[in-house]
Design a protein around this motif. Structure first.
Motif, PDB file in Angstrom:
ATOM      1  N   GLY A   1       0.784  -1.226   0.000  1.00  0.00           N
ATOM      2  CA  GLY A   1       0.000   0.000   0.000  1.00  0.00           C
ATOM      3  C   GLY A   1       0.816   1.276   0.000  1.00  0.00           C
ATOM      4  O   GLY A   1       0.245   2.373   0.020  1.00  0.00           O
ATOM      5  N   SER A   2       2.143   1.174  -0.039  1.00  0.00           N
ATOM      6  CA  SER A   2       2.989   2.370  -0.025  1.00  0.00           C
ATOM      7  C   SER A   2       2.914   3.095  -1.360  1.00  0.00           C
ATOM      8  O   SER A   2       2.875   2.472  -2.428  1.00  0.00           O
ATOM      9  CB  SER A   2       4.450   1.996   0.264  1.00  0.00           C
ATOM     10  N   ASP A   3       2.910   4.415  -1.296  1.00  0.00           N
ATOM     11  CA  ASP A   3       2.978   5.211  -2.523  1.00  0.00           C
ATOM     12  C   ASP A   3       4.367   5.131  -3.129  1.00  0.00           C
ATOM     13  O   ASP A   3       4.527   5.069  -4.352  1.00  0.00           O
ATOM     14  CB  ASP A   3       2.646   6.676  -2.217  1.00  0.00           C
ATOM     15  N   LEU A   4       5.378   5.137  -2.263  1.00  0.00           N
ATOM     16  CA  LEU A   4       6.774   5.098  -2.696  1.00  0.00           C
ATOM     17  C   LEU A   4       7.504   4.036  -1.891  1.00  0.00           C
ATOM     18  O   LEU A   4       7.369   3.976  -0.666  1.00  0.00           O
ATOM     19  CB  LEU A   4       7.443   6.457  -2.482  1.00  0.00           C
ATOM     20  N   VAL A   5       8.290   3.216  -2.587  1.00  0.00           N
ATOM     21  CA  VAL A   5       9.140   2.221  -1.936  1.00  0.00           C
ATOM     22  C   VAL A   5      10.588   2.546  -2.295  1.00  0.00           C
ATOM     23  O   VAL A   5      10.956   2.538  -3.477  1.00  0.00           O
ATOM     24  CB  VAL A   5       8.789   0.787  -2.376  1.00  0.00           C
TER      25      VAL A   5
END
Length: 333
Positions: free
Chosen positions: A72-76
């Motif tokens: 669910g992260s926008d940025l990894v």
């Protein structure tokens, strides 16, 4: 995309500088400066277990979250780690990265983190970069990757890769600028006392060490210039302010920024102009005066060359229309 949740994936040994860059850009609370809050997660296979850094004995990093927190992260962010054969990276980490990419997360690798992305099969057919010392190794390990050995970072939409060490700062600030706008990126850069954007590529640094940022670094001067862009500046006036000869100043400036004083100043004025186009209703003539260009004509010329569009077209294409005020709605009724 929104930038509300950022996860950093750590693989032992953890490269402390690159991890610190991710923390500095995304993990600190800068809401007092108007920077939107971020849910920042440090993730590893075994949360709570110290990870070695490969540096001085006793220095370790402990992740508070497991890899399940990446979902669910926008940025990894894939932080730098030791380079090894693709089959020796943790399979669980590679699977999490593939799943995040498939789910629509943006992936950002810092320095040797590109090898982790490559091991996950995410660089095949994609433009990318890594530290100049490891370009050949990346090419041998992942022959389908389209490696640019000159770039400080490569933005291929859903995957961004950075070159070595300090280029991690460039890539992170670029991502902030891309998603949250010039104003937010500039605020973070000022707090970090770094230029919002550097010019040039990493070929400048091949076989040439980057000087350490000591007490006589140019960073304070660069920060001062950013706060006084409207004033006239030349290489000579900046050299005098730095109490250096013109020749010494030019050499030091190139070493720290990768470009000339004139080129750097022009680029910072363009960045400031882009921010004013995004954040204000000022006309082009007013913006030109605020950022230090002699006229709107000069601003248009430089803006078109750097950005690829005239200022008015940029505002029309990339800036959302300002909602009409109540008074304006009443007048139009």
């Amino acid at each position: 995309m929104p930038l509300t949740t950022v996860s950093v994936v750590l693989v032992e040994p953890v490269a402390v500088f690159e991890f610190g860059v991710a923390v500095e850009v995304f993990g600190l609370d800068r809401t007092d400066d108007g920077v939107p809050p971020v849910d920042f997660r440090v993730c590893a296979q075994r949360p709570g277990v110290p990870l070695g850094t490969g540096g001085p004995a006793g220095v370790a990093v402990t992740a508070a979250h497991g890899l399940d927190a990446v979902e669910g992260s926008d940025l990894v962010v894939v932080s730098a780690t030791g380079i090894r054969p693709a089959g020796e990276y943790p399979a669980e980490v590679l699977e999490v990265l593939r799943a995040a990419h498939a789910a629509g997360s943006t992936l950002l690798s810092l320095c040797s983190g590109s090898f982790v992305l490559g091991a996950a099969g995410l660089l095949d057919g994609r433009p990318c970069t890594t530290h100049w010392r490891h370009v050949d190794d990346l090419a041998r390990a992942h022959p389908l990757a389209q490696i640019d050995p000159r770039a400080l970072f490569v933005d291929d939409g859903s995957i961004i890769t950075s070159a070595g060490t300090a280029a991690s700062i460039d890539a992170c600030l670029h991502l902030v600028r891309r998603e949250l706008g010039t104003a937010v990126a500039t605020k973070i850069a000022r707090r970090m006392v770094v230029p919002p954007q550097r010019d040039g590529g990493q070929q400048q640094f091949v076989e040439m060490p980057i000087p350490a940022l000591t007490a006589d670094s140019l960073s304070p001067l660069l920060a001062w210039v950013l706060d006084h862009l409207a004033e006239p500046h030349t290489a000579s006036t900046l050299a005098r302010r730095a109490t250096m000869s013109d020749r010494t100043f030019a050499r030091r400036f190139s070493a720290e920024t990768g470009t000339t004083p004139h080129r750097w100043l022009t680029q910072q004025r363009i960045l400031a102009a882009r921010g004013l186009l995004e954040e204000t209703d000022l006309g082009v003539e007013q913006i030109a005066a605020r950022v230090g260009f002699n006229s709107a004509v000069v601003l248009r010329e430089h803006f078109r060359r750097e950005i690829g569009l005239p200022p008015v077209d940029y505002r029309r294409r990339f800036v959302a229309p300002r909602p009409a005020s109540t008074a304006e709605l009443e007048l139009s009724a």
